[in-house]
Design a protein around this motif. Structure first.
Motif, short mmCIF file in Angstrom:
data_model
loop_
_atom_site.label_atom_id
_atom_site.label_comp_id
_atom_site.label_asym_id
_atom_site.label_seq_id
_atom_site.Cartn_x
_atom_site.Cartn_y
_atom_site.Cartn_z
N TYR A 50 13.30 -44.87 -39.20
CA TYR A 50 12.81 -44.75 -40.57
C TYR A 50 13.81 -45.48 -41.46
O TYR A 50 15.01 -45.25 -41.35
CB TYR A 50 12.69 -43.28 -40.98
N ASN A 51 13.32 -46.35 -42.34
CA ASN A 51 14.20 -47.22 -43.10
C ASN A 51 13.77 -47.29 -44.55
O ASN A 51 12.58 -47.28 -44.85
CB ASN A 51 14.17 -48.62 -42.48
N ALA A 52 14.75 -47.36 -45.44
CA ALA A 52 14.50 -47.60 -46.86
C ALA A 52 15.49 -48.66 -47.33
O ALA A 52 16.66 -48.66 -46.91
CB ALA A 52 14.68 -46.33 -47.67
N GLU A 53 15.02 -49.57 -48.16
CA GLU A 53 15.88 -50.63 -48.67
C GLU A 53 15.45 -50.97 -50.08
O GLU A 53 14.26 -50.95 -50.41
CB GLU A 53 15.76 -51.87 -47.78
N ILE A 54 16.42 -51.29 -50.91
CA ILE A 54 16.13 -51.74 -52.27
C ILE A 54 17.10 -52.87 -52.58
O ILE A 54 18.27 -52.84 -52.18
CB ILE A 54 16.24 -50.59 -53.30
N GLY A 55 16.60 -53.87 -53.27
CA GLY A 55 17.44 -55.01 -53.60
C GLY A 55 17.01 -55.65 -54.89
O GLY A 55 15.93 -55.38 -55.42
N THR A 56 17.86 -56.52 -55.38
CA THR A 56 17.57 -57.24 -56.61
C THR A 56 18.21 -58.62 -56.56
O THR A 56 19.21 -58.82 -55.87
CB THR A 56 18.08 -56.46 -57.85
N VAL A 57 17.58 -59.54 -57.27
CA VAL A 57 18.10 -60.90 -57.40
C VAL A 57 18.02 -61.28 -58.87
O VAL A 57 17.01 -61.04 -59.53
CB VAL A 57 17.27 -61.91 -56.56
N LYS A 58 19.07 -61.87 -59.39
CA LYS A 58 19.09 -62.33 -60.78
C LYS A 58 19.53 -63.79 -60.79
O LYS A 58 20.55 -64.14 -60.18
CB LYS A 58 20.05 -61.48 -61.62
N THR A 59 18.75 -64.64 -61.43
CA THR A 59 19.07 -66.06 -61.55
C THR A 59 19.43 -66.37 -62.99
O THR A 59 18.74 -65.94 -63.92
CB THR A 59 17.86 -66.92 -61.11
N ILE A 114 25.46 -52.03 -47.57
CA ILE A 114 25.27 -52.76 -48.81
C ILE A 114 25.59 -54.23 -48.54
O ILE A 114 26.45 -54.54 -47.72
CB ILE A 114 26.15 -52.19 -49.95
N GLN A 115 24.87 -55.09 -49.23
CA GLN A 115 25.08 -56.53 -49.09
C GLN A 115 25.02 -57.13 -50.49
O GLN A 115 24.23 -56.71 -51.33
CB GLN A 115 23.98 -57.12 -48.20
N ALA A 116 25.86 -58.11 -50.72
CA ALA A 116 25.85 -58.81 -52.01
C ALA A 116 26.14 -60.29 -51.77
O ALA A 116 26.81 -60.66 -50.82
CB ALA A 116 26.89 -58.22 -52.97
N GLY A 117 25.58 -61.12 -52.63
CA GLY A 117 25.81 -62.55 -52.50
C GLY A 117 25.76 -63.26 -53.83
O GLY A 117 25.24 -62.74 -54.82
N VAL A 118 26.33 -64.46 -53.85
CA VAL A 118 26.32 -65.28 -55.04
C VAL A 118 26.20 -66.74 -54.62
O VAL A 118 26.79 -67.16 -53.62
CB VAL A 118 27.59 -65.04 -55.91
N ASP A 119 25.38 -67.48 -55.34
CA ASP A 119 25.24 -68.93 -55.15
C ASP A 119 25.51 -69.60 -56.48
O ASP A 119 24.90 -69.25 -57.49
CB ASP A 119 23.82 -69.30 -54.69
N VAL A 120 26.43 -70.56 -56.47
CA VAL A 120 26.79 -71.27 -57.69
C VAL A 120 26.53 -72.75 -57.48
O VAL A 120 26.92 -73.33 -56.47
CB VAL A 120 28.29 -71.06 -58.04
N ASN A 121 25.84 -73.36 -58.44
CA ASN A 121 25.59 -74.80 -58.42
C ASN A 121 26.45 -75.43 -59.51
O ASN A 121 26.21 -75.26 -60.69
CB ASN A 121 24.10 -75.07 -58.67
N PHE A 122 27.48 -76.17 -59.08
CA PHE A 122 28.39 -76.79 -60.04
C PHE A 122 27.87 -78.13 -60.57
O PHE A 122 28.45 -78.71 -61.47
CB PHE A 122 29.77 -77.02 -59.41
N GLY A 123 26.79 -78.60 -60.00
CA GLY A 123 26.23 -79.89 -60.39
C GLY A 123 26.76 -81.01 -59.51
O GLY A 123 27.72 -80.84 -58.75
N LYS A 124 26.10 -82.17 -59.57
CA LYS A 124 26.47 -83.35 -58.79
C LYS A 124 26.53 -83.05 -57.29
O LYS A 124 27.35 -83.60 -56.55
CB LYS A 124 27.79 -83.95 -59.28
#
Length: 141
Positions: free
Chosen positions: A22-31, A87-97
């Motif tokens: 039995y599993n429960a998961e909740i997550g969010t993403v913000k751009t 718990i898991q967390a991540g970040v993606d950064v686009n610096f350009g070029k």
């Protein structure tokens, strides 16, 4: 039958019951525009009739000679229950070029219930705190 490690032999167990999860998961993403994305999630998993390898008997014996060596008899068995959460967390950064940075971190913990005392103790094979960070470069073609 097979030897899982020197000194241990695993035999079939006809008394196995199905393991239920039995599993429960909740997550969010913000751009934030096209330069930053942050995500996080938490989860909880409960295993009923969890499967684990334990000492066993074969034809009434707890040890047998297997491949010329006296080996402890073991079998996959149902244990009372187990749980895993994390718990898991991540970040993606686009610096350009074409330059970017991607980073994740994850933590999980798990315990199984003892058949004898009905107290919980650490579950084997649980990954410790870990993460990864990547500096990337992309170009067209």
């Amino acid at each position: 039958m097979f030897e899982s490690e020197p000194g241990s032999v695993v035999v079939p167990n006809a008394d196995l019951k199905p393991e239920y999860v039995y599993n429960a998961e909740i997550g969010t993403v913000k751009t934030f525009g096209d330069f930053l994305k942050v995500d996080a999630s938490i989860y909880y998993t409960f295993l009923d009739n969890a499967l684990a390898r334990r000492n066993y008997t074969f034809n009434g014996q707890d040890s047998i000679v297997y491949d010329g060596e006296l080996s402890q008899v073991q079998a996959i068995q149902n244990i009372t229950s187990a749980y895993v959460y994390g718990i898991q967390a991540g970040v993606d950064v686009n610096f350009g070029k074409g330059i970017g940075l991607s980073s994740t971190i994850s933590y999980q913990k798990g315990e199984e219930e003892s058949e004898d005392s009905l107290i919980y103790y650490p579950l084997s094979h649980i990954t410790p705190l870990f993460g990864s960070t990547h500096l990337t470069y992309e170009q067209k073609k």
